[in-house]
Design a protein around this motif. Structure first.
Motif, short mmCIF file in Angstrom:
data_model
loop_
_atom_site.label_atom_id
_atom_site.label_comp_id
_atom_site.label_asym_id
_atom_site.label_seq_id
_atom_site.Cartn_x
_atom_site.Cartn_y
_atom_site.Cartn_z
N ARG A 3 23.62 23.96 -21.58
CA ARG A 3 24.44 22.62 -21.12
C ARG A 3 23.38 21.65 -21.02
O ARG A 3 24.55 20.12 -21.40
N ALA A 4 22.41 21.39 -21.02
CA ALA A 4 22.12 19.90 -21.48
C ALA A 4 22.70 19.21 -21.93
O ALA A 4 22.44 17.67 -22.13
N ARG A 41 17.92 29.60 -23.59
CA ARG A 41 16.30 30.30 -24.10
C ARG A 41 16.08 31.63 -23.25
O ARG A 41 16.12 30.55 -22.63
N ASP A 74 22.01 17.40 -28.17
CA ASP A 74 21.20 17.87 -27.21
C ASP A 74 19.82 17.60 -26.98
O ASP A 74 19.40 16.59 -27.85
N ALA A 84 12.96 21.44 -28.64
CA ALA A 84 11.51 22.18 -28.43
C ALA A 84 10.38 22.73 -29.36
O ALA A 84 9.81 22.16 -30.13
N THR A 85 11.40 24.60 -29.69
CA THR A 85 10.35 24.91 -30.39
C THR A 85 11.22 24.44 -31.67
O THR A 85 11.51 24.90 -32.01
N GLY A 86 12.98 24.25 -31.54
CA GLY A 86 13.54 24.07 -32.94
C GLY A 86 14.74 25.62 -32.32
O GLY A 86 15.86 25.21 -33.82
N SER A 131 16.63 26.64 -30.56
CA SER A 131 18.36 26.19 -30.12
C SER A 131 19.14 25.51 -31.36
O SER A 131 20.29 25.55 -31.51
C1 PRP Z 1 17.35 23.65 -23.19
C2 PRP Z 1 17.44 22.36 -23.79
C3 PRP Z 1 17.47 22.98 -25.76
C4 PRP Z 1 16.81 24.38 -25.29
C5 PRP Z 1 15.61 23.01 -26.47
O1 PRP Z 1 18.04 24.27 -22.86
O2 PRP Z 1 18.65 21.35 -23.54
O3 PRP Z 1 19.13 24.07 -25.32
O4 PRP Z 1 16.77 24.35 -24.27
O5 PRP Z 1 14.59 24.99 -26.70
P1 PRP Z 1 14.75 24.93 -28.04
O6 PRP Z 1 14.75 23.94 -28.56
O7 PRP Z 1 13.57 25.81 -28.37
O8 PRP Z 1 15.79 25.79 -27.74
P2 PRP Z 1 18.16 25.64 -21.72
O9 PRP Z 1 17.88 27.39 -23.04
O10 PRP Z 1 16.89 25.91 -20.84
O11 PRP Z 1 19.75 25.73 -21.58
P3 PRP Z 1 20.17 24.97 -20.07
O12 PRP Z 1 20.18 23.43 -20.97
O13 PRP Z 1 21.51 25.84 -20.34
O14 PRP Z 1 19.40 24.91 -19.20
#
Ligand code: PRP
Ligand code: URA
Length: 206
Positions: free
Chosen positions: A76-77, A101, A128, A132-134, A136
């Motif tokens: 979503r973000a 995630r 996005d 974070a971990t990369g 997504s």
């Molecule tokens: C958050 C953020 C990224 C992801 C990053 O989304 O917006 O998409 O985490 O983390 P990563 O680098 O470890 O993959 P989230 O999964 O919380 O979903 P949301 O935006 O729907 O809340």
């Protein structure tokens, strides 16, 4: 290539964005504004074609953008980064990718993808706020490359060094543009000092 902004306006707005007291309305405004400033940097090398223009005073040399741009927000973000950028590039196409995630494994889970069979854009900007971990971002670039996208850039707000390294290892051709690279990830995969959960803070769901 990793671009970390040094711009005082970006840093000022990022500070407000991180603040635990910043309400969702202001948070969304800041995400939109920072995204526009980062997009300006990320689009420096877009190709142009010459186009003469008639001014009230005569003729001038001008250019027109040559490549079709795709904005690819990760739900979503990433949604909050779209509209400001779209206003600057109204002819861009917007292709949504739905990933979340898994809280236990931190692995991305795909739930939305309506890309047509053949690619319709030359340059994709993956949007996005959090790298974070990369996981997504990597999964999104995997999807876009399978689709046939030729040039892909990642535009985020905060990144952890772990996410930068993972994305660069998986996709060394994808340039990364962020407002700041933070210290590290904590035990549950959150960026420190970060800003918390970017989706929850935008949508008031925390
Ligand atoms: C958050 C953020 C990224 C992801 C990053 O989304 O917006 O998409 O985490 O983390 P990563 O680098 O470890 O993959 P989230 O999964 O919380 O979903 P949301 O935006 O729907 O809340
Ligand atoms: N997703 C977020 O929204 N925040 C983090 O710090 C990490 C992943």
């Amino acid at each position: 290539m990793v671009y970390e902004s040094k711009h005082p306006l970006v840093k000022h707005k990022l500070t407000l964005l991180r603040d635990v007291n910043t309400e969702p309305k202001k948070f969304r405004e800041l995400v939109r504004e920072i995204a526009m400033m980062l997009c300006y940097e990320a689009t420096q090398d877009l190709a142009t074609t010459p186009r003469d223009v008639t001014t009230p005073m005569g003729q001038a040399d001008g250019v027109t953008l040559k490549e079709k741009i795709g904005l690819v927000p990760i739900l979503r973000a990433g949604l909050g980064m779209v509209n400001g950028i779209w206003e600057m590039m109204p002819s861009a196409e917007v292709w949504h990718i739905g990933l979340y995630r898994d809280e236990a494994t931190l692995q991305p889970v795909s739930y939305y993808n309506k890309l047509p069979t053949a690619p319709t854009v030359q340059v994709c900007l993956v949007l996005d706020p959090m790298l974070a971990t990369g996981g997504s971002a990597i999964a999104t670039v995997d999807i876009l490359k399978k689709w046939g996208a030729q040039r892909i850039k990642f535009v985020g707000i905060l990144a952890a060094p772990e996410g930068i390294e993972a994305l660069q290892t998986a996709h060394p051709d994808v340039a990364i543009y962020v407002a700041q690279i933070d210290s590290h990830l904590n035990a549950i995969g959150y960026i420190v000092p970060g800003l918390g959960d970017a989706g929850d803070r935008q949508f008031g769901t925390g």
